[in-house]
Design a protein around this motif. Structure first.
Motif, PDB file in Angstrom:
ATOM      1  N   VAL A  89       0.054  -0.728   2.073  1.00 28.70           N
ATOM      2  CA  VAL A  89       0.734  -1.784   2.836  1.00 28.70           C
ATOM      3  C   VAL A  89       1.506  -2.681   1.873  1.00 28.70           C
ATOM      4  CG1 VAL A  89       0.464  -3.731   4.408  1.00 28.70           C
ATOM      5  CG2 VAL A  89      -1.000  -1.718   4.660  1.00 28.70           C
ATOM      6  N   ALA A  90       0.873  -3.063   0.788  1.00 26.27           N
ATOM      7  CA  ALA A  90       1.567  -3.857  -0.231  1.00 26.27           C
ATOM      8  C   ALA A  90       2.746  -3.074  -0.787  1.00 26.27           C
ATOM      9  CB  ALA A  90       0.601  -4.242  -1.348  1.00 26.27           C
ATOM     10  N   ASP A  91       2.563  -1.772  -0.964  1.00 26.88           N
ATOM     11  CA  ASP A  91       3.650  -0.940  -1.477  1.00 26.88           C
ATOM     12  C   ASP A  91       4.809  -0.872  -0.494  1.00 26.88           C
ATOM     13  OD1 ASP A  91       1.954  -0.529  -3.578  1.00 26.88           O
ATOM     14  OD2 ASP A  91       1.462   1.541  -3.045  1.00 26.88           O
ATOM     15  N   PHE A  92       4.502  -0.849   0.803  1.00 29.29           N
ATOM     16  CA  PHE A  92       5.575  -0.839   1.801  1.00 29.29           C
ATOM     17  C   PHE A  92       6.410  -2.111   1.702  1.00 29.29           C
ATOM     18  CE2 PHE A  92       7.010  -2.514   5.880  1.00 29.29           C
ATOM     19  CZ  PHE A  92       8.005  -1.587   6.166  1.00 29.29           C
ATOM     20  N   PHE A  93       5.754  -3.244   1.522  1.00 29.52           N
ATOM     21  CA  PHE A  93       6.516  -4.491   1.393  1.00 29.52           C
ATOM     22  C   PHE A  93       7.330  -4.503   0.104  1.00 29.52           C
ATOM     23  CE2 PHE A  93       3.633  -6.165   4.679  1.00 29.52           C
ATOM     24  CZ  PHE A  93       4.573  -6.773   5.497  1.00 29.52           C
ATOM     25  N   ALA A  94       6.787  -3.950  -0.960  1.00 29.63           N
ATOM     26  CA  ALA A  94       7.561  -3.856  -2.198  1.00 29.63           C
ATOM     27  C   ALA A  94       8.790  -2.982  -1.984  1.00 29.63           C
ATOM     28  CB  ALA A  94       6.686  -3.290  -3.314  1.00 29.63           C
ATOM     29  N   LEU A  95       8.637  -1.896  -1.230  1.00 26.67           N
ATOM     30  CA  LEU A  95       9.768  -1.032  -0.907  1.00 26.67           C
ATOM     31  C   LEU A  95      10.797  -1.783  -0.076  1.00 26.67           C
ATOM     32  CD1 LEU A  95      10.812   1.991  -0.980  1.00 26.67           C
ATOM     33  CD2 LEU A  95       9.764   2.194   1.292  1.00 26.67           C
ATOM     34  N   SER A  96      10.335  -2.553   0.897  1.00 31.31           N
ATOM     35  CA  SER A  96      11.237  -3.316   1.759  1.00 31.31           C
ATOM     36  C   SER A  96      12.020  -4.356   0.964  1.00 31.31           C
ATOM     37  CB  SER A  96      10.435  -4.011   2.869  1.00 31.31           C
ATOM     38  OG  SER A  96       9.715  -3.074   3.627  1.00 31.31           O
ATOM     39  N   VAL A  97      11.344  -5.007   0.027  1.00 36.68           N
ATOM     40  CA  VAL A  97      12.017  -5.994  -0.826  1.00 36.68           C
ATOM     41  C   VAL A  97      13.068  -5.309  -1.691  1.00 36.68           C
ATOM     42  CG1 VAL A  97      11.684  -7.577  -2.763  1.00 36.68           C
ATOM     43  CG2 VAL A  97      10.122  -7.651  -0.799  1.00 36.68           C
ATOM     44  N   ALA A  98      12.741  -4.125  -2.240  1.00 35.63           N
ATOM     45  CA  ALA A  98      13.712  -3.387  -3.049  1.00 35.63           C
ATOM     46  C   ALA A  98      14.908  -2.975  -2.204  1.00 35.63           C
ATOM     47  CB  ALA A  98      13.044  -2.156  -3.664  1.00 35.63           C
ATOM     48  N   VAL A 198      12.686 -14.548   8.792  1.00 36.07           N
ATOM     49  CA  VAL A 198      13.069 -13.409   9.638  1.00 36.07           C
ATOM     50  C   VAL A 198      12.588 -12.090   9.049  1.00 36.07           C
ATOM     51  CG1 VAL A 198      14.976 -12.122  10.685  1.00 36.07           C
ATOM     52  CG2 VAL A 198      15.095 -14.623  10.527  1.00 36.07           C
ATOM     53  N   PHE A 199      13.060 -11.744   7.865  1.00 37.13           N
ATOM     54  CA  PHE A 199      12.848 -10.395   7.332  1.00 37.13           C
ATOM     55  C   PHE A 199      11.369 -10.061   7.165  1.00 37.13           C
ATOM     56  CE2 PHE A 199      12.897  -7.128   3.967  1.00 37.13           C
ATOM     57  CZ  PHE A 199      13.799  -6.230   4.514  1.00 37.13           C
ATOM     58  N   LEU A 200      10.648 -10.824   6.368  1.00 33.55           N
ATOM     59  CA  LEU A 200       9.243 -10.518   6.129  1.00 33.55           C
ATOM     60  C   LEU A 200       8.362 -10.800   7.351  1.00 33.55           C
ATOM     61  CD1 LEU A 200       8.839 -11.701   2.418  1.00 33.55           C
ATOM     62  CD2 LEU A 200       9.072  -9.358   3.283  1.00 33.55           C
ATOM     63  N   PRO A 201       8.528 -11.936   8.044  1.00 36.66           N
ATOM     64  CA  PRO A 201       7.695 -12.156   9.229  1.00 36.66           C
ATOM     65  C   PRO A 201       7.866 -11.084  10.309  1.00 36.66           C
ATOM     66  CG  PRO A 201       8.685 -14.216   8.529  1.00 36.66           C
ATOM     67  CD  PRO A 201       9.341 -13.136   7.730  1.00 36.66           C
ATOM     68  N   ALA A 202       9.092 -10.621  10.509  1.00 35.48           N
ATOM     69  CA  ALA A 202       9.313  -9.586  11.512  1.00 35.48           C
ATOM     70  C   ALA A 202       8.667  -8.273  11.097  1.00 35.48           C
ATOM     71  CB  ALA A 202      10.802  -9.393  11.767  1.00 35.48           C
TER      72      ALA A 202
END
Length: 223
Positions: A89-98, A198-202
């Motif tokens: 899950v943490a990796d998914f957010f890191a991917l989203s940030v990238a 918006v981005f992270l909360p959504a």
């Protein structure tokens, strides 16, 4: 550095010249936008005659396809550089940030990636229909495999509910792209405001809707 080779010598070095023309086109795109992608301007930026474009690509359309492929390759490299940890899950957010950072680093480059429609004979199929990127043959299809693998890892760890991984990844991808296009066009306020409101909360809400535990997701989301 000044390149001392003549245009004729460059044309004989086909792989090198192709790469130089692609790089020149990308530099023009980043500096002046897609309207700068003209045969004469690309050739001038590469220090060759316009004939080099036709010799190595056949047409400006083919050069543009090569430019798209190169930008998608760089996009994929940015996503592929995200390390895997023991928390998908943490990796998914890191991917989203990238993903978001690549788009914000050069909006003109990012917009160009998705400004061209799929070939007419592909309109009956979505990226979710393809079992793997190599099966599609579409430029940039391989970048979709990064969110797919992220979803598969979250599902394997029991962090998401059951469902077709590719469909779930497409929903996340569609949101990220839509949100970024709104942000790039100035509809979501300043960069930090968009990221935190918006981005992270959504993304949190979407993952929770897919079966993730909210407490865990909120604990690992980047701040």
């Amino acid at each position: 550095m000044v390149n001392s080779r003549s245009p004729q010598q460059k044309r004989r070095g086909s792989p090198v010249m192709r790469a130089e023309l692609i790089d020149a086109a990308i530099r023009l795109l980043e500096a002046d936008g897609p309207q700068a992608l003209q045969t004469r301007r690309v050739a001038a930026a590469a220090g060759v005659s316009t004939m080099a474009v036709y010799t190595h690509f056949g047409s400006m359309t083919e050069l543009l396809a090569a430019v798209l492929a190169e930008i998608f390759a760089r996009f994929g490299a940015a996503l592929g550089a995200v390390a895997h940890t023991d928390d998908p899950v943490a990796d998914f957010f890191a991917l989203s940030v990238a993903y978001r950072e690549f788009a914000l680093a050069d909006p003109r480059r990012y917009r160009l990636l998705f400004s061209f429609a799929a070939p007419e004979d592909d309109h009956s199929r979505s990226v979710c229909d393809f079992p793997a990127a190599e099966a599609s043959g579409a430029i940039g299809a391989e970048t979709f495999e990064y969110p797919v693998r992220a979803v598969e890892r979250m599902m394997a760890a029991g962090r998401l509910g059951p469902g077709p991984a590719r469909d779930m990844a497409a929903r996340l991808w569609a949101f990220m792209h839509g949100a970024l296009m709104l942000e790039l066009n100035g509809y979501l306020g300043p960069e930090d405001h968009s990221r935190t409101t918006v981005f992270l909360p959504a993304l949190i809400d979407i993952l929770v809707g897919m079966g993730a535990d909210r407490a865990h997701v909120e604990r690992v989301v980047p701040h």
